[in-house]
Design an enzyme around this catalytic site. Structure first.
Site, PDB file in Angstrom:
ATOM      1  N   CYS B  29       6.755  -3.063   6.422  1.00  0.00           N
ATOM      2  CA  CYS B  29       6.694  -3.688   5.103  1.00  0.00           C
ATOM      3  C   CYS B  29       6.214  -2.702   4.049  1.00  0.00           C
ATOM      4  CB  CYS B  29       5.802  -4.920   5.239  1.00  0.00           C
ATOM      5  SG  CYS B  29       4.851  -5.412   3.827  1.00  0.00           S
ATOM      6  N   CYS B  32       3.067  -3.417   2.129  1.00  0.00           N
ATOM      7  CA  CYS B  32       1.891  -3.290   3.007  1.00  0.00           C
ATOM      8  C   CYS B  32       1.437  -1.838   3.085  1.00  0.00           C
ATOM      9  CB  CYS B  32       2.205  -3.781   4.417  1.00  0.00           C
ATOM     10  SG  CYS B  32       2.689  -5.504   4.498  1.00  0.00           S
TER      11      CYS B  32
END
Ligand SMILES: Cc1cc2nc3c(=O)[nH]c(=O)nc-3n(C[C@H](O)[C@H](O)[C@H](O)COP(=O)(O)OP(=O)(O)OC[C@H]3O[C@@H](n4cnc5c(N)ncnc54)[C@H](O)[C@@H]3O)c2cc1C
Lengths: 296, 101
Positions: B29, B32
């Protein structure tokens, strides 16, 4: 296809960069859709030499033909990813083509990612997502809706068919490359034309309402507008974006990665055409010089 | 320096820290990855005041299910073992610190 300079983004910043790069005799390619520029359809009030409100789309069209006349190849396709390796850069386009170049100008503007409809903010994290590739795993075996008409939506719709029980892809106009649309369809996404007006649910998303009154049951809603975001493209190229998604540049429009330049709204405020073309001229010239080994 | 929790160690961490901040993430991600260094800074700033940790949601499904995590990054903030805030999406350091104070 191999070039000296690859400009990603066909707004005023990218077009001006392409003009300056091509006029310096660098083999220049310009990516992106002018119709997705913040300026498309806007009335530009305060731009030098126009004498008053000027139609943004008309300026873009003139700029594009000017760039092509200067020798630049304009490809009206989004980049779906980019990469840097061994001092050269490449981008994959939504059409499947691969473009490589010695220098890159990032001119992708500010990504518009939210729809601004009721329920969207309230249900963010409770079914509403802006990143299908991040959150796909949370939607195994449940029905989802993907919203958006461009390449990111097509890729998200295709991806979600591998997780969700049903994928309804809603767009109020399809701008994604036919190849991507076909791939999503073949994977099982059901594309329908419509304009979402509301997302409903209490503890989590339950449905999406369209302007024509249709109510689509869904547990997940993926909002995926436009092409790959500026922040993601920057990360692809090894640049860490600022918390507000902008890309930091110095006075020569150089980013933290040698050979990658940035200009226009993507580098921060004020979001204005005059600033975009000013930086575009600097970035385009410096990228052309860099690609020829003249440093920058 | 930020501790990696698992389904097995999660509850004890929340119990043992009067203020616990947990960054739920996954390696694929993009946002992230951007949250990572921010969380490191939060841990540094709040050292001695809050326990700051990370949880890989891909490897620790039970905890993600328990807290109904449906988007990453998500930051869970606990005070005295009670969930007091859930921050979804990429957040600035200041926002996270504010929610923990
Ligand atoms: C309603 C409105 C009114 C405005 N009025 C004024 C005004 O009066 N005066 C003024 O100075 N400014 C005005 N602006 C702001 C101005 O339009 C912007 O500052 C300007 O367009 C920024 O230029 P840019 O080239 O940086 O970005 P943009 O014009 O937004 O162009 C970005 C380009 O990047 C492309 N792109 C994005 N992602 C990808 C990808 N993955 N692959 C390939 N291409 C990609 C987009 O398709 C687009 O072509 C107005 C804006 C709006 C919305």
């Amino acid at each position: 296809m191999d070039f000296d300079v690859m400009v990603i983004g066909s707004g005023p910043a990218g077009i001006q960069a392409a003009i300056h790069s091509a006029r310096r005799k660098a083999r220049t390619v310009l990516l992106g859709k002018a119709g997705n520029s913040a300026m498309a359809g806007a009335k530009i009030e305060n731009y030098f030499g126009t004498g008053g409100p000027e139609d943004g789309s008309a300026l873009l069209a003139k700029g594009l033909s000017q760039a092509e006349a200067a020798g630049c190849s304009a490809i009206g396709k989004n980049a779906v990813s980019a990469s840097a390796a061994g001092g050269s850069f490449s981008a994959s386009l939504e059409s499947g083509a691969e473009i490589s170049a010695r220098a890159v100008v990032l001119a992708t503007g500010v990504s518009r990612n939210s729809l601004g409809i009721p329920g969207e903010k309230e249900l963010f994290g409770k079914g509403v997502s802006y990143c299908a590739s991040c959150d796909c795993n949370f939607y195994k075996g449940v029905p989802v809706v993907v919203i958006g008409g461009d390449s990111e939506a097509a890729l998200a719709a295709e991806l979600m068919t591998g997780y969700a029980s049903e994928v309804r892809w809603i767009a109020d106009g399809v701008a994604a490359d036919p190849i991507l649309v076909e791939r999503a369809r073949r994977a099982g996404a059901a594309l329908a034309v419509g304009r979402p007006v509301r997302i409903s649910g209490s503890a989590g998303v339950e449905s999406v309402a369209l302007a024509d009154g249709t109510e689509i049951p869904a547990r997940g809603v993926f909002i995926e507008l436009g092409g790959r975001s500026s922040a993601d493209l920057a990360m692809d190229l090894g640049i860490m974006p600022e918390p507000d998604d902008s890309v930091k540049v110095d006075g020569g429009c150089r980013t933290s990665v040698a050979g990658v330049f940035a200009c226009g709204d993507v580098t921060g405020r004020p979001w204005q055409v005059a600033r975009a073309v000013g930086q575009g001229a600097v970035a385009g010239s410096n990228a052309a010089d860099y690609s020829k080994g003249a440093g920058s | 320096m930020v501790l990696e929790l698992t389904d097995e160690t999660f509850d004890a961490f929340v119990r043992d820290n009067p203020v616990a901040i947990i960054d739920c993430w996954a390696p694929w991600c993009g946002p992230c990855m951007r949250m990572g260094p921010i969380i490191e800074e939060v841990a540094h700033t709040l050292a001695g005041k809050a326990g700051v940790a990370k949880l890989n949601v891909d490897e620790n499904r039970n905890t993600s299910l328990k807290y109904s995590i449906r988007a990453i990054p998500t930051i869970l903030v606990f005070k005295d073992a009670v969930l007091v805030d859930t921050l979804v999406g990429l957040r600035q350091k200041e926002d996270i610190i504010e929610s923990a104070l």
